[in-house]
Design an enzyme around this catalytic site. Structure first.
Site, mmCIF file in Angstrom:
data_model
loop_
_atom_site.group_PDB
_atom_site.id
_atom_site.type_symbol
_atom_site.label_atom_id
_atom_site.label_comp_id
_atom_site.label_asym_id
_atom_site.label_seq_id
_atom_site.Cartn_x
_atom_site.Cartn_y
_atom_site.Cartn_z
ATOM 1 C CB SER A 128 -6.196 0.535 -13.567
ATOM 2 O OG SER A 128 -5.085 0.040 -14.283
ATOM 3 C CE LYS A 165 -1.588 3.371 -6.543
ATOM 4 N NZ LYS A 165 -0.909 2.189 -7.073
ATOM 5 C CG ASP A 217 -2.212 2.075 -1.995
ATOM 6 O OD1 ASP A 217 -1.062 1.716 -1.700
ATOM 7 O OD2 ASP A 217 -2.621 2.112 -3.175
ATOM 8 C CB THR A 267 1.405 4.334 -11.264
ATOM 9 O OG1 THR A 267 0.077 4.453 -10.751
ATOM 10 C CG2 THR A 267 2.123 3.207 -10.534
ATOM 11 N NE ARG A 288 3.195 -7.696 -10.007
ATOM 12 C CZ ARG A 288 2.494 -6.777 -10.642
ATOM 13 N NH1 ARG A 288 1.399 -7.118 -11.276
ATOM 14 N NH2 ARG A 288 2.876 -5.515 -10.634
ATOM 15 N N GLY A 295 -7.323 -1.390 -2.497
ATOM 16 C CA GLY A 295 -7.428 -2.136 -3.743
ATOM 17 C C GLY A 295 -8.109 -3.472 -3.519
ATOM 18 N NE ARG A 296 -3.441 -8.022 -3.199
ATOM 19 C CZ ARG A 296 -2.375 -7.252 -3.106
ATOM 20 N NH1 ARG A 296 -2.386 -6.215 -2.298
ATOM 21 N NH2 ARG A 296 -1.285 -7.513 -3.828
ATOM 22 C CG LEU A 350 -1.032 8.499 -17.608
ATOM 23 C CD1 LEU A 350 -2.123 8.246 -18.647
ATOM 24 C CD2 LEU A 350 -0.425 9.885 -17.814
ATOM 25 C CE1 TYR A 351 1.603 1.691 -13.779
ATOM 26 C CE2 TYR A 351 -0.242 0.522 -14.742
ATOM 27 C CZ TYR A 351 0.650 0.715 -13.706
ATOM 28 O OH TYR A 351 0.575 -0.070 -12.585
ATOM 29 C CG HIS A 367 2.152 -1.278 -7.648
ATOM 30 N ND1 HIS A 367 2.399 -0.313 -8.617
ATOM 31 C CD2 HIS A 367 1.250 -2.121 -8.222
ATOM 32 C CE1 HIS A 367 1.693 -0.598 -9.713
ATOM 33 N NE2 HIS A 367 0.987 -1.691 -9.494
HETATM 34 C C1 LIG Z 1 -4.748 -6.926 -8.885
HETATM 35 C C2 LIG Z 1 -4.119 -5.595 -8.714
HETATM 36 C C3 LIG Z 1 -3.918 -4.789 -9.815
HETATM 37 C C4 LIG Z 1 -3.355 -3.535 -9.666
HETATM 38 N N1 LIG Z 1 -3.245 -2.730 -10.747
HETATM 39 C C5 LIG Z 1 -2.736 -1.476 -10.592
HETATM 40 C C6 LIG Z 1 -2.664 -0.595 -11.696
HETATM 41 O O1 LIG Z 1 -3.085 -0.913 -12.796
HETATM 42 N N2 LIG Z 1 -2.133 0.631 -11.478
HETATM 43 C C7 LIG Z 1 -1.664 1.036 -10.249
HETATM 44 O O2 LIG Z 1 -1.187 2.151 -10.094
HETATM 45 N N3 LIG Z 1 -1.744 0.209 -9.189
HETATM 46 C C8 LIG Z 1 -2.270 -1.013 -9.335
HETATM 47 N N4 LIG Z 1 -2.363 -1.837 -8.243
HETATM 48 C C9 LIG Z 1 -1.941 -1.348 -6.915
HETATM 49 C C10 LIG Z 1 -3.106 -0.670 -6.196
HETATM 50 O O3 LIG Z 1 -3.395 0.573 -6.764
HETATM 51 C C11 LIG Z 1 -2.797 -0.409 -4.723
HETATM 52 O O4 LIG Z 1 -1.583 0.270 -4.625
HETATM 53 C C12 LIG Z 1 -2.764 -1.685 -3.883
HETATM 54 O O5 LIG Z 1 -3.753 -2.591 -4.304
HETATM 55 C C13 LIG Z 1 -2.990 -1.321 -2.424
HETATM 56 O O6 LIG Z 1 -2.912 -2.427 -1.600
HETATM 57 P P1 LIG Z 1 -4.201 -3.270 -1.092
HETATM 58 O O7 LIG Z 1 -4.600 -4.098 -2.250
HETATM 59 O O8 LIG Z 1 -3.674 -4.024 0.041
HETATM 60 O O9 LIG Z 1 -5.270 -2.255 -0.711
HETATM 61 C C14 LIG Z 1 -2.959 -3.101 -8.380
HETATM 62 C C15 LIG Z 1 -3.155 -3.914 -7.270
HETATM 63 C C16 LIG Z 1 -3.740 -5.150 -7.419
HETATM 64 C C17 LIG Z 1 -3.974 -5.992 -6.203
#
Ligand SMILES: Cc1cc2nc3c(=O)[nH]c(=O)nc-3n(C[C@H](O)[C@H](O)[C@H](O)COP(=O)(O)O)c2cc1C
Length: 359
Positions: free
Chosen positions: A107, A225, A280, A157, A166, A303-304, A130-131, A249
């Site tokens: 990230s 993304k 995802d 993204t 949130r 991610g999670r 990248l943001y 996301h």
């Molecule tokens: C705590 C957290 C932080 C995240 N930070 C970013 C980020 O910095 N950039 C981004 O593109 N997506 C971010 N995401 C989204 C993840 O890339 C991804 O799309 C998402 O976690 C997928 O769902 P899952 O957690 O159910 O696998 C974040 C997700 C979580 C849970």
């Protein structure tokens, strides 16, 4: 605590272990969390259609993502501030992903620098999420650093022109600790009691034209993304995206949008094989990855699941959860009658209710 045997166990143990004021940030979604719940629910609406009497004595999960060889079609989604979960943060995740041969997306809100990550995980495959910030010079510097530290693609993204609301974070008062390093987004001045919104100076003015700017400045393939519609999938292809990454996301941005898996078929259809498509959101099982493959994704990301494992047991935890998902996926392929990801096709799934794509 007993040894986790699946991703759900990691979720349970992470929720017990991590301070609720921090865990809310990792676990939660935006608004009423409709899209967060939709992600997990989407997989149970597809049934698998296994084929019998196929020789599956040798199964390989290996594939390539934009030409990069990986050990399986499951990668680590970019997620922010991993040092809130483990002192080694992204470096622990990077080492575990490298050991598993899995692709890691790092990230922009990483709490480890790209130099630290390169030192931790050497030549393992890494893409930078990248943001684009309001301060474009900062983004240019970031792109240059990514190029110099071994990233082979940029995951741009595009679903965060503004930060989702949130409510768990608001209710529990989540705050970014002053001493958490966030080298690519934090202001130079010491920060006091910052909220997420104050930190994320992402550009709300980013448009399709900027895609070409990012591609030209970086010289790297661009993965888009956060795409959820066929209209944007077509624009992505027209603007030269190397891949489209379908995602809501993790249910953290616009609440009320489709689950990643539900948006996948229309995106795959629109792209028509002209670039790779990933997905995802809600991946908790190897069979979830198999369903994503059957619906046309070249790979899925999680991610999670990784965040939970990192919180529970640091690098060994992430190694283990990636191993568990890998084993589950291999078993799923074998029981489906497939010996490689490419053999998993649309006829291996059917919807539990008739699928009615939007007009
Ligand atoms: C705590 C957290 C932080 C995240 N930070 C970013 C980020 O910095 N950039 C981004 O593109 N997506 C971010 N995401 C989204 C993840 O890339 C991804 O799309 C998402 O976690 C997928 O769902 P899952 O957690 O159910 O696998 C974040 C997700 C979580 C849970």
């Amino acid at each position: 605590m007993s040894e986790p045997v699946n991703v759900a166990d990691y979720f349970e143990q992470a929720a017990e272990k991590v301070d609720p004021q921090v865990w809310c940030y990792f676990e939660g979604g935006s608004g009423d969390e409709v899209s967060l719940r939709a992600n997990a629910a989407a997989y149970s609406r597809w049934l698998l259609r296994p084929r019998m009497l196929v020789d599956v004595s040798s199964i390989s999960l290996e594939t390539t993502l934009l030409g990069t060889p990986v050990s399986m079609p499951l990668g680590v989604a970019p997620f922010a501030m991993q040092r809130l979960l483990d002192p080694e943060g992204e470096c622990a995740t990077a080492r575990a992903a490298a050991a598993a041969g899995a692709l890691m997306c790092v990230s922009t809100i990483t709490s480890s620098s790209h130099a630290e990550l390169a030192a931790a995980a050497g030549g393992s495959p890494r893409w930078l999420q990248l943001y684009v910030l309001r301060d474009r010079q900062r983004t240019l510097d970031h792109i240059a650093e990514a190029r110099d530290t071994g990233y082979s693609a940029l995951v741009l993204t595009v679903d965060m022109p503004l930060l989702g609301r949130r409510e768990r974070d608001l209710r529990l008062g989540f705050q970014i600790p002053d001493d958490l390093p966030l080298p690519y987004i934090r202001g130079k001045a010491p920060a006091v009691a910052e909220t997420l919104g104050e930190h994320f100076q992402t550009s709300p003015a980013l448009t399709w034209r900027d895609l070409e700017w990012v591609a030209a400045e970086s010289g790297l393939p661009i993965v888009l993304k956060g795409i959820l519609t066929r209209e944007d999938a077509l624009l992505a292809v027209e603007h030269g995206a190397a891949a489209v990454y379908v995602s809501n996301h993790g249910g953290r941005q616009l609440d009320g949008v489709a689950a990643g898996l539900d948006a996948l078929p229309e995106v795959v259809d629109a792209v028509g094989g002209r670039c790779e498509v990933y997905v995802d959101g809600g991946i908790r099982r190897g069979t979830d990855v198999a369903k994503a493959l059957a619906l046309g994704a070249r790979a899925a990301f999680t991610g999670r699941a990784v965040a939970c494992a990192l919180a529970v047991d640091g690098e060994p935890g992430v190694r283990r959860v990636l191993g568990l998902l890998r084993d589950e996926l291999e078993l799923a392929l074998g029981l489906l009658g497939c010996t490689s990801p490419a053999e998993v096709v649309r006829s291996h799934v059917e919807p539990t209710v008739p699928y009615d794509p939007p007009a």
